[in-house]
Structures are given as structure tokens and as C-alpha cells.
Design a protein around this motif. Structure first.
Motif, PDB file in Angstrom:
ATOM      1  N   ALA A   1       0.827  -1.205   0.000  1.00  0.00           N
ATOM      2  CA  ALA A   1       0.000   0.000   0.000  1.00  0.00           C
ATOM      3  C   ALA A   1       0.861   1.256   0.000  1.00  0.00           C
ATOM      4  CB  ALA A   1      -0.929  -0.009   1.213  1.00  0.00           C
ATOM      5  N   ILE A   2       1.903   1.243   0.814  1.00  0.00           N
ATOM      6  CA  ILE A   2       2.808   2.394   0.914  1.00  0.00           C
ATOM      7  C   ILE A   2       3.650   2.530  -0.358  1.00  0.00           C
ATOM      8  CG2 ILE A   2       4.773   3.356   2.153  1.00  0.00           C
ATOM      9  CD1 ILE A   2       2.141   3.486   3.731  1.00  0.00           C
ATOM     10  N   ALA A   3       4.246   1.433  -0.799  1.00  0.00           N
ATOM     11  CA  ALA A   3       5.185   1.475  -1.919  1.00  0.00           C
ATOM     12  C   ALA A   3       4.521   1.918  -3.213  1.00  0.00           C
ATOM     13  CB  ALA A   3       5.831   0.098  -2.110  1.00  0.00           C
ATOM     14  N   ASN A   4       3.239   1.614  -3.368  1.00  0.00           N
ATOM     15  CA  ASN A   4       2.567   1.885  -4.636  1.00  0.00           C
ATOM     16  C   ASN A   4       1.828   3.214  -4.687  1.00  0.00           C
ATOM     17  OD1 ASN A   4       2.549  -0.668  -6.616  1.00  0.00           O
ATOM     18  ND2 ASN A   4       2.611  -1.384  -4.497  1.00  0.00           N
ATOM     19  N   THR A   5       1.769   3.945  -3.573  1.00  0.00           N
ATOM     20  CA  THR A   5       1.025   5.205  -3.570  1.00  0.00           C
ATOM     21  C   THR A   5       1.844   6.420  -3.173  1.00  0.00           C
ATOM     22  OG1 THR A   5       0.273   4.835  -1.287  1.00  0.00           O
ATOM     23  CG2 THR A   5      -1.169   4.050  -3.055  1.00  0.00           C
ATOM     24  N   LEU A   6       2.989   6.211  -2.526  1.00  0.00           N
ATOM     25  CA  LEU A   6       3.724   7.340  -1.952  1.00  0.00           C
ATOM     26  C   LEU A   6       5.099   7.528  -2.580  1.00  0.00           C
ATOM     27  CD1 LEU A   6       2.950   6.838   1.855  1.00  0.00           C
ATOM     28  CD2 LEU A   6       1.688   8.205   0.171  1.00  0.00           C
ATOM     29  N   SER A   7       5.637   8.711  -2.365  1.00  0.00           N
ATOM     30  CA  SER A   7       7.006   9.049  -2.747  1.00  0.00           C
ATOM     31  C   SER A   7       7.752   9.528  -1.507  1.00  0.00           C
ATOM     32  CB  SER A   7       7.018  10.160  -3.797  1.00  0.00           C
ATOM     33  OG  SER A   7       6.343   9.768  -4.968  1.00  0.00           O
ATOM     34  N   PRO A   8       9.080   9.416  -1.497  1.00  0.00           N
ATOM     35  CA  PRO A   8       9.840   9.942  -0.360  1.00  0.00           C
ATOM     36  C   PRO A   8       9.508  11.417  -0.128  1.00  0.00           C
ATOM     37  CG  PRO A   8      11.254   8.576  -1.729  1.00  0.00           C
ATOM     38  CD  PRO A   8       9.949   8.721  -2.467  1.00  0.00           C
ATOM     39  N   GLY A   9       9.281  11.767   1.128  1.00  0.00           N
ATOM     40  CA  GLY A   9       8.959  13.140   1.480  1.00  0.00           C
ATOM     41  C   GLY A   9       7.481  13.444   1.546  1.00  0.00           C
ATOM     42  N   ASP A  10       6.634  12.554   1.034  1.00  0.00           N
ATOM     43  CA  ASP A  10       5.190  12.785   1.126  1.00  0.00           C
ATOM     44  C   ASP A  10       4.765  12.864   2.589  1.00  0.00           C
ATOM     45  OD1 ASP A  10       4.681  12.882  -1.563  1.00  0.00           O
ATOM     46  OD2 ASP A  10       3.952  10.821  -1.730  1.00  0.00           O
ATOM     47  N   ARG A  11       3.900  13.802   2.883  1.00  0.00           N
ATOM     48  CA  ARG A  11       3.391  13.938   4.245  1.00  0.00           C
ATOM     49  C   ARG A  11       2.224  12.972   4.445  1.00  0.00           C
ATOM     50  NH1 ARG A  11       1.476  18.347   6.543  1.00  0.00           N
ATOM     51  NH2 ARG A  11       2.666  18.064   8.450  1.00  0.00           N
ATOM     52  N   VAL A  12       2.315  12.217   5.523  1.00  0.00           N
ATOM     53  CA  VAL A  12       1.337  11.171   5.819  1.00  0.00           C
ATOM     54  C   VAL A  12       0.854  11.348   7.247  1.00  0.00           C
ATOM     55  CG1 VAL A  12       1.025   8.682   6.122  1.00  0.00           C
ATOM     56  CG2 VAL A  12       2.351   9.546   4.179  1.00  0.00           C
ATOM     57  N   LEU A  13      -0.452  11.240   7.439  1.00  0.00           N
ATOM     58  CA  LEU A  13      -1.018  11.248   8.783  1.00  0.00           C
ATOM     59  C   LEU A  13      -1.288   9.804   9.196  1.00  0.00           C
ATOM     60  CD1 LEU A  13      -2.208  12.581  11.298  1.00  0.00           C
ATOM     61  CD2 LEU A  13      -4.390  12.781  10.068  1.00  0.00           C
ATOM     62  N   ALA A  14      -0.594   9.352  10.224  1.00  0.00           N
ATOM     63  CA  ALA A  14      -0.822   8.016  10.774  1.00  0.00           C
ATOM     64  C   ALA A  14      -1.630   8.157  12.051  1.00  0.00           C
ATOM     65  CB  ALA A  14       0.505   7.319  11.068  1.00  0.00           C
ATOM     66  N   VAL A  15      -2.596   7.246  12.232  1.00  0.00           N
ATOM     67  CA  VAL A  15      -3.468   7.297  13.412  1.00  0.00           C
ATOM     68  C   VAL A  15      -3.363   5.967  14.150  1.00  0.00           C
ATOM     69  CG1 VAL A  15      -5.765   7.935  14.249  1.00  0.00           C
ATOM     70  CG2 VAL A  15      -4.990   8.763  12.013  1.00  0.00           C
ATOM     71  N   PRO A  16      -2.190   5.696  14.761  1.00  0.00           N
ATOM     72  CA  PRO A  16      -2.020   4.407  15.443  1.00  0.00           C
ATOM     73  C   PRO A  16      -2.779   4.355  16.760  1.00  0.00           C
ATOM     74  CG  PRO A  16      -0.062   5.762  15.721  1.00  0.00           C
ATOM     75  CD  PRO A  16      -0.971   6.512  14.794  1.00  0.00           C
TER      76      PRO A  16
ATOM     77  N   TYR B   1       9.891   4.045   4.083  1.00  0.00           N
ATOM     78  CA  TYR B   1       9.875   4.525   2.704  1.00  0.00           C
ATOM     79  C   TYR B   1      10.027   6.050   2.645  1.00  0.00           C
ATOM     80  CZ  TYR B   1       8.820   0.022   0.587  1.00  0.00           C
ATOM     81  OH  TYR B   1       8.905  -1.276   0.128  1.00  0.00           O
ATOM     82  N   TYR B   2      10.557   6.622   3.722  1.00  0.00           N
ATOM     83  CA  TYR B   2      10.936   8.037   3.782  1.00  0.00           C
ATOM     84  C   TYR B   2       9.754   8.995   3.672  1.00  0.00           C
ATOM     85  CZ  TYR B   2      15.477   5.877   3.135  1.00  0.00           C
ATOM     86  OH  TYR B   2      16.577   5.068   3.272  1.00  0.00           O
ATOM     87  N   ALA B   3       8.586   8.563   4.107  1.00  0.00           N
ATOM     88  CA  ALA B   3       7.472   9.493   4.208  1.00  0.00           C
ATOM     89  C   ALA B   3       7.693  10.403   5.416  1.00  0.00           C
ATOM     90  CB  ALA B   3       6.158   8.740   4.350  1.00  0.00           C
TER      91      ALA B   3
END
Length: 357
Positions: free
Chosen positions: A66-81, A96-98
């Protein structure tokens, strides 16, 4: 043996028999027909018309895909663990450097849609939001529908919604298309009543647009390749054929039952497990309004949980999960997929004897 860990789960007899079949040519017609049937069945339970892929990996591999196919290094991601496995999703994105922003939810609680929307408005824009449908480490279930609605209302365009549904889907409904979920991930060893080794990943049109510009490295988990091969009922590399044999049998049952009946049964069996523990005078862990229908966490107050778990195995051949919250002694009881009230009665009786109740 009474296997009551939160996965892998026991296999129904006909599924177990299917797993032992002789191998077939994974480039042949028989495999192609089976693979297409499985994909269609999964899409029925996922409640989606989106592309759906079966990967030979654990559920964690599906999260990485899911991560590898949608994101690029540096993309801002909100994680809600909200527990151990939500944190794993965030760590994969970081690998993956998000640029990961965490909205941490206390163990045993669920995400607040208003809080998620507030972070998106105040700290966005975000490329994606990482959610957990059902957190087995804390035995609670997020309201993914409400969270998705809040995410779409908070930003235009809304960030991609990536959902770890590994321990929920097949038992707890996740209406992929109706709720606008871009990527939903699950794993064969949970409510799907199949052996470990298969991950399922649905991919929306918005996810494919992200794929076109995503710069993360991918090879084994390249869903573009998976899509090309899936058109002819195949996989890019050698699949887990034995697990697919088993999944085909279990899926036929699940599709025959339908998503509403599957969810209702897991609600019933979840209620039964929780009430059985309460009847023993034990406390349950987690938010009462959001307790999971696939796993129940029981608080052990008068002795180490490890001691109870060891006795369950040595004296009763019952296998449950241990605590994932270092501040609480707990036993986690899995009740997803192939499970009956009689299975849970054995656990209740054993706990009563061990704890002297």
C-alpha cells in the motif's frame, strides 16, 4: 488443540483437506480459473468494484505494498495508530521516507473523527491517512465509516485513505466503495479461515492516480505488474498455491453466507465471549463502546498473564494471545472465522479453574 490466538486461526475441515491437495501448474488454466474465482469472491466480501490483488506475503507485506505503490519519499502522511499494528503501519511509511505525522490514540481507545479532521485542516495537506480497522493488540474497532467521512470533509482533495483491515475484514464489515476507501488490506490467516501467506489489497482509481506519480521503489510488490498478470488469472511470481486451495473453499462458504450474516455471527460470538468473561467476574480491556468482534482482551489482576497463558497451554492445550500493553496484564482471546461457542466455553472453564473462580 484449541487455537484461540488472534491469528492464524483454525481451519474448517474441508479447507484443511483442500490445503493438502497436489500442486498444479500456476500458469495453467486450472489455476487461472481458481484465481479468478478467488478474486471475485474477495471483492464480494470487500464490497468493492475496485481492483483487488492477492499477494503471496503476510498482511504486513500488504501494508508495505500500500505504501510502496502510492507514496514518494517526502510525502506527508497522517498516521493514526491506536496500538501495536497501527504503529507498524506508520513505521512502514517511515521506512519509505514518508514525512509521518502521528495522531496517537491511547491503547484501548479508538480514533476520534473530529480530531482526525482537525489535524488534517490544521497540519495538512497530507498525501495519505493510515487507519486501522481493528486493532488486535487492544481489542477495539475503529468506526472507519465515520473516520472516512471526516477525512473527506476536512480537505479537498482529500488525502488517500489506506486501511489496515487485516484482523477485521471478513468478520467486521468494511464497505470499501461506499465509504471511499482507497486501499484496504487484509490477510488470509484471520477471519478468512485460510492458512497464513496471502495478503489482499484493493486499489481505487484515486490510488492508481497516485501510483502513476509514486517514486517509491517497488518490484515484488509492484501492483502495476500484479494488474497485468491478474488479467489472465495469474501472478507475477510463484504464488502460495496451497493457501489458495484452502482460501477457495473458505471463500465459497463466506460468499454463500454474505457479508451481513458473517458480521452478525461475529457480533454474536464476540458478545458471547465478552459476556462469558464478565460472568466469571473478570474485567475487559478497551473502550466498551468499541470492543472488537474478532478478539477479546481480558485483564488479569492477581498474577502475571504469562503464568496464566502457560497453564492454558500445558494443562488444557488452549492457546491465547498475551499482552501488548506493558502496563496491563491481559489474555487476548481470538474469535474470528472458524469458531464456536463451545470453543469459547473451553476457554472460560479453563480460566475459571486456573484463577480459582
Amino acid at each position: 488443540m484449541n487455537l484461540r490466538i488472534p491469528g492464524p486461526t483454525p481451519l474448517p475441515p474441508d479447507t484443511l483437506e483442500a490445503v493438502g491437495r497436489q500442486m498444479i501448474n500456476h500458469r495453467g488454466v486450472a489455476f487461472s480459473d481458481m484465481f479468478k474465482e478467488i478474486t471475485a469472491g474477495l471483492k464480494t466480501i470487500y464490497e468493492t468494484e475496485n481492483d483487488l490483488f492477492v499477494l503471496t506475503s503476510s498482511g504486513t507485506g500488504g501494508m508495505e505494498a500500500a505504501i510502496a505503490n502510492t507514496l514518494s519519499p517526502g510525502d506527508r502522511v497522517l498516521a493514526v495508530p491506536m496500538g501495536v499494528f497501527g504503529e507498524r503501519f506508520a513505521k512502514i511509511a517511515q521506512a519509505y521516507y514518508a514525512d509521518v505525522v502521528r495522531l496517537k490514540v491511547p491503547m484501548g481507545q479508538v480514533a476520534d473523527p473530529d480530531e482526525v479532521a482537525k489535524v488534517i485542516r490544521e497540519q495538512g495537506p497530507f498525501k495519505a491517512v493510515l487507519l486501522t480497522q481493528n486493532e488486535t493488540s487492544s481489542a477495539v474497532t475503529n468506526d472507519v465509516e465515520a473516520l472516512a467521512r471526516a477525512i473527506y470533509a476536512a480537505a479537498d482533495p482529500a488525502p488517500l485513505i489506506l486501511v489496515d483491515g487485516i484482523s477485521g475484514m471478513g468478520a467486521i464489515r468494511l464497505q470499501t466503495d461506499a465509504w471511499g476507501i482507497d486501499v484496504a488490506i487484509s490477510g488470509s490467516q484471520k477471519a478468512w479461515m485460510a492458512p497464513p501467506g496471502l495478503a489482499f489489497v484493493s486499489f481505487s482509481e484515486r490510488a492508481w492516480k497516485a501510483y502513476e506519480t509514486a517514486k517509491n521503489p517497488r518490484f515484488y510488490f509492484d501492483l502495476g505488474d500484479a494488474k497485468k498478470y491478474a488479467a489472465s488469472g495469474q501472478t507475477p511470481s510463484t504464488p502460495n498455491v496451497a493457501a489458495l486451495f484452502g482460501l477457495q473453499v473458505s471463500l465459497r462458504y463466506m460468499v454463500g453466507e454474505g457479508v451481513e450474516k458473517l458480521a452478525a455471527y461475529h457480533q454474536q460470538i464476540g458478545d458471547y465471549c465478552r459476556q462469558s468473561m464478565l460472568d466469571l467476574g473478570l474485567k475487559l480491556y478497551g473502550d466498551p463502546a468499541h470492543r472488537s468482534n474478532t478478539v477479546t482482551a481480558v485483564v488479569i489482576e492477581d498474577r502475571p498473564a504469562k503464568e496464566v497463558l502457560k497453564k492454558l497451554v500445558s494443562e488444557y492445550d488452549i492457546h491465547c494471545g498475551g499482552s501488548k500493553d506493558p502496563s496491563v496484564e491481559m489474555v487476548r482471546i481470538g474469535h474470528m472465522g472458524y469458531v464456536s461457542e463451545a470453543d469459547l466455553d473451553e476457554v472460560s472453564k479453563a480460566l475459571a479453574e486456573i484463577l480459582g473462580i
